[in-house]
Scaffold this active site. Structure first.
Site, PDB file in Angstrom:
ATOM      1  N   LYS A   1      -6.439   4.435   6.523  1.00  0.00           N
ATOM      2  CA  LYS A   1      -7.065   5.656   7.023  1.00  0.00           C
ATOM      3  C   LYS A   1      -8.057   6.165   5.970  1.00  0.00           C
ATOM      4  O   LYS A   1      -8.966   5.436   5.608  1.00  0.00           O
ATOM      5  CB  LYS A   1      -5.983   6.671   7.394  1.00  0.00           C
ATOM      6  CG  LYS A   1      -4.812   6.072   8.206  1.00  0.00           C
ATOM      7  CD  LYS A   1      -5.172   5.611   9.591  1.00  0.00           C
ATOM      8  CE  LYS A   1      -4.066   4.815  10.297  1.00  0.00           C
ATOM      9  NZ  LYS A   1      -2.742   5.420  10.337  1.00  0.00           N
TER      10      LYS A   1
ATOM     11  N   ASP B   1       4.486  12.094   3.789  1.00  0.00           N
ATOM     12  CA  ASP B   1       3.422  11.205   4.269  1.00  0.00           C
ATOM     13  C   ASP B   1       2.129  12.025   4.233  1.00  0.00           C
ATOM     14  O   ASP B   1       1.967  12.989   4.972  1.00  0.00           O
ATOM     15  CB  ASP B   1       3.763  10.741   5.689  1.00  0.00           C
ATOM     16  CG  ASP B   1       2.725   9.793   6.281  1.00  0.00           C
ATOM     17  OD1 ASP B   1       1.547   9.861   5.873  1.00  0.00           O
ATOM     18  OD2 ASP B   1       3.084   9.014   7.188  1.00  0.00           O
TER      19      ASP B   1
ATOM     20  N   ARG C   1       3.496 -12.713  -4.225  1.00  0.00           N
ATOM     21  CA  ARG C   1       4.362 -11.729  -3.545  1.00  0.00           C
ATOM     22  C   ARG C   1       4.779 -10.601  -4.475  1.00  0.00           C
ATOM     23  O   ARG C   1       5.026  -9.487  -4.042  1.00  0.00           O
ATOM     24  CB  ARG C   1       5.596 -12.409  -2.927  1.00  0.00           C
ATOM     25  CG  ARG C   1       6.529 -11.409  -2.236  1.00  0.00           C
ATOM     26  CD  ARG C   1       7.522 -11.990  -1.239  1.00  0.00           C
ATOM     27  NE  ARG C   1       8.037 -13.276  -1.615  1.00  0.00           N
ATOM     28  CZ  ARG C   1       8.883 -13.497  -2.629  1.00  0.00           C
ATOM     29  NH1 ARG C   1       9.332 -12.476  -3.344  1.00  0.00           N
ATOM     30  NH2 ARG C   1       9.286 -14.717  -2.915  1.00  0.00           N
TER      31      ARG C   1
ATOM     32  N   TYR D   1       4.836  10.671  12.461  1.00  0.00           N
ATOM     33  CA  TYR D   1       4.167   9.520  13.091  1.00  0.00           C
ATOM     34  C   TYR D   1       5.170   8.730  13.946  1.00  0.00           C
ATOM     35  O   TYR D   1       6.306   8.493  13.520  1.00  0.00           O
ATOM     36  CB  TYR D   1       3.597   8.654  11.968  1.00  0.00           C
ATOM     37  CG  TYR D   1       2.829   7.440  12.412  1.00  0.00           C
ATOM     38  CD1 TYR D   1       1.563   7.564  12.966  1.00  0.00           C
ATOM     39  CD2 TYR D   1       3.369   6.160  12.256  1.00  0.00           C
ATOM     40  CE1 TYR D   1       0.862   6.447  13.364  1.00  0.00           C
ATOM     41  CE2 TYR D   1       2.664   5.043  12.648  1.00  0.00           C
ATOM     42  CZ  TYR D   1       1.407   5.191  13.209  1.00  0.00           C
ATOM     43  OH  TYR D   1       0.712   4.082  13.595  1.00  0.00           O
TER      44      TYR D   1
HETATM   45  C1  LIG Z   1      -1.305   5.107  10.639  1.00  0.00           C
HETATM   46  C2  LIG Z   1      -0.212   5.964  10.107  1.00  0.00           C
HETATM   47  C3  LIG Z   1       0.987   5.416   9.606  1.00  0.00           C
HETATM   48  C4  LIG Z   1       1.304   3.939   9.680  1.00  0.00           C
HETATM   49  O1  LIG Z   1       0.468   3.164   8.918  1.00  0.00           O
HETATM   50  P1  LIG Z   1       0.145   1.614   9.261  1.00  0.00           P
HETATM   51  O2  LIG Z   1      -0.795   1.245   8.181  1.00  0.00           O
HETATM   52  O3  LIG Z   1      -0.438   1.599  10.643  1.00  0.00           O
HETATM   53  O4  LIG Z   1       1.448   0.891   9.202  1.00  0.00           O
HETATM   54  C5  LIG Z   1       1.931   6.271   9.067  1.00  0.00           C
HETATM   55  N1  LIG Z   1       1.736   7.606   9.037  1.00  0.00           N
HETATM   56  C6  LIG Z   1       0.622   8.165   9.529  1.00  0.00           C
HETATM   57  C7  LIG Z   1       0.476   9.641   9.465  1.00  0.00           C
HETATM   58  C8  LIG Z   1      -0.386   7.375  10.079  1.00  0.00           C
HETATM   59  O5  LIG Z   1      -1.497   7.949  10.570  1.00  0.00           O
END
Ligand SMILES: *Cc1c(COP(=O)(O)O)cnc(C)c1O
Length: 391
Positions: A210, A185, A60, A113
């Site tokens: 992503k 982000d 962890r 998001y």
């Molecule tokens: C997918 C996404 C998230 C969240 O990420 P997870 O891995 O699904 O928790 C946050 N911000 C953006 C811009 C995203 O495309």
């Protein structure tokens, strides 16, 4: 003379190559599938527990694979430190909770998001932390939203699905003048096309599922940033239990090796698709920062000299028929950033919780399709899209 810093493409390709003991060693990093580590004596255990030596001890608290990925991502974003997490949301939650406590205030872009929005609007208020949502492209509105207790300004470098481009350098100044940190982000851009920390951001987060991993087969998140902010996020994440799995860290490292090459292809293909769609009679609007009618076109060209990655949206006449015509070639899948092109439908997925009038006010119509443009041959891709538009 010191050598000039390596290009991102090189750094990404070498991700995971750590200095190892002499003798023959595996060229590819092994997966460390062990939940605990054994120590030779109490002194060695003490050095690991006190942090004097960076040695893994319990899953962890971080696996060797997560550690390798953290060093690679800090290098790519150009930050002092990084922390990987079980998901993008775990990373964003840990980053924010590392800074915020009860009574603090956040200013955030209303276009963030959907789950980040819900975190700020519904979860953090339960802890006494409140958020004012604004249009982050409107600097006066951002400035007006600040309060003496504002500690964080949270935005996305490229927003979903209309690809607005907030002015990160100006937002960083605004936040810093008021004693707040700027959290960006950077999921839609990736560090191959934009590095927020170079423009003043203190915290940079990603869903690594992503572009960083890039093949829709690894799940996780990352916080990059100043060492003190990342350390605070690490304490929160470890206690809340949001550890990234060793396998997902290892898979992400595999994907990361081609980040530079992939992003060049994603960016070039997306620009070509945007140019073609913008001139098609069946397309009512195209949202891509590289089109001269984009509201932040000039800022975008200045901040993103190497393209914008693979994302764009288009408002298409008879969208259901267009999606059907692409079936079997371009899948409808509610995520993004795979090496293959995918389509998604913001009206019915990411933005379905918003009232209809609010969706329309934001420019999200039932005919709006978001395209995550892949790395296919551009002739093949344009041929398929044009055929579906004629059909
Ligand atoms: C997918 C996404 C998230 C969240 O990420 P997870 O891995 O699904 O928790 C946050 N911000 C953006 C811009 C995203 O495309």
């Amino acid at each position: 003379m010191p050598r000039s810093p390596l290009d991102l493409t090189t750094l990404a390709a070498r991700a995971g190559e750590e200095a190892r003991p002499s003798g023959s060693v595996p060229l590819a990093e092994p997966i460390y599938q062990s939940t605990v580590y054994a120590f030779p004596d109490l002194e060695a255990l003490e050095r690991a527990m006190s942090g004097e030596e960076i040695n893994p001890f319990y899953y962890r608290n971080g696996t060797p694979n997560a550690g390798t990925l953290e060093r690679a991502l800090a290098a790519l974003e150009g930050t002092e430190a990084a922390l990987v997490a079980a998901s993008g949301m775990a990373a964003i939650s840990a980053a924010l909770l590392g800074v915020l406590q009860s009574g603090d205030h956040v200013v955030a872009d209303a276009r963030v998001y959907g789950v980040s929005y819900a975190l700020l609007a519904e979860e953090l208020p339960r802890l006494g932390i409140h958020t004012t949502f604004v249009d982050a492209c409107d600097l006066e509105a951002v400035e007006a939203a600040f309060r003496p207790e504002t500690r964080v300004l949270h935005v996305e470098s490229l927003t979903n699905p209309l690809m607005t481009v907030p002015d990160v350098p100006r937002l960083a100044d605004l936040a810093h003048e008021r004693g707040a940190v700027l959290s960006v982000d950077n999921t839609f851009a990736s560090p191959a096309v934009f590095r927020p920390a170079e423009h003043g951001a203190d915290l940079v987060t990603h869903s690594v599922s992503k572009y960083l991993s890039g093949h829709s087969n690894a799940f996780g998140g990352v916080v990059c940033g100043r060492a003190d902010l990342v350390a605070a996020a690490r304490t929160r994440l470890t206690r809340l239990g949001g550890t990234m799995s060793a396998f997902d860290a290892w898979m992400t490292l595999q994907g990361l090796k081609t980040l530079g090459l992939r992003m060049r292809a994603h960016s070039g293909n997306a620009q070509a698709v945007a140019d073609v769609l913008a001139n098609h009679p069946r397309v009512r609007a195209v949202y891509h920062p590289g089109l001269s009618d984009h509201p932040q076109f000039h800022r975008a060209m200045e901040l993103y000299p190497n393209g914008f990655g693979g994302m764009l949206s288009a408002d298409i006449d008879d969208a259901p028929a267009f999606v059907r015509a692409l079936a079997g070639r371009i899948p409808l899948a509610p995520s993004l950033a795979d090496v293959v092109t995918t389509l998604s439908w913001p009206w019915g997925t990411s933005h379905r919780a918003l009232p209809e009038a609010e969706r329309r006010r934001l420019g999200i119509t039932p005919g709006l399709l978001r395209l995550s443009i892949g790395i296919e041959d551009i002739g093949d891709l344009l041929g398929e899209l044009e055929e579906a538009l004629e059909g």
